[in-house]
Design a protein around this motif. Sequence first.
Motif, short mmCIF file in Angstrom:
data_model
loop_
_atom_site.label_atom_id
_atom_site.label_comp_id
_atom_site.label_asym_id
_atom_site.label_seq_id
_atom_site.Cartn_x
_atom_site.Cartn_y
_atom_site.Cartn_z
N UNK A 179 0.83 -1.22 0.00
CA UNK A 179 0.00 0.00 0.00
C UNK A 179 0.86 1.26 0.00
N UNK A 180 1.93 1.24 0.75
CA UNK A 180 2.83 2.39 0.76
C UNK A 180 3.49 2.58 -0.61
N UNK A 181 3.86 1.46 -1.23
CA UNK A 181 4.46 1.52 -2.57
C UNK A 181 3.46 2.06 -3.59
N UNK A 182 2.20 1.64 -3.48
CA UNK A 182 1.16 2.14 -4.38
C UNK A 182 0.99 3.64 -4.18
N UNK A 183 0.92 4.10 -2.94
CA UNK A 183 0.77 5.52 -2.67
C UNK A 183 1.96 6.32 -3.21
N UNK A 221 -7.52 4.60 -0.75
CA UNK A 221 -8.50 5.67 -0.87
C UNK A 221 -8.95 6.16 0.50
N UNK A 222 -9.19 5.23 1.43
CA UNK A 222 -9.60 5.60 2.78
C UNK A 222 -8.45 6.28 3.54
N UNK A 223 -7.25 5.77 3.38
CA UNK A 223 -6.09 6.34 4.06
C UNK A 223 -5.84 7.76 3.59
N UNK A 224 -5.90 7.97 2.30
CA UNK A 224 -5.66 9.29 1.73
C UNK A 224 -6.74 10.28 2.19
#
Length: 95
Positions: free
Chosen positions: A5-9, A41-44
Amino acid sequence: MRTPRQQIMDRLRQESMTALELSQALRLPEKDVYRHLAHVQKTIAGRRGKLTVTPSSCRACGYTFTDRRRLTRPGRCPRCRESRIDHPVFRIAPY
């Protein structure tokens, strides 16, 4: 080591990409990328950012899936019933 997820962001902050491009770049199955995108999406949103989505469109008739809430690529076009659909494009908007 950064999580998927961090890599995707990180990737989506740098450039716009489809889930297929993300899966190839990060060596993850495309289905997993879509699952991670829902969490991204939720994290952002919690960080006052926004995951922007350029919607899918039909290659045959040009129909654009503007009202679609799911992040995945649609299977068929509701107008012409063709299955030649472009992938949605994702990007994280700057803060």
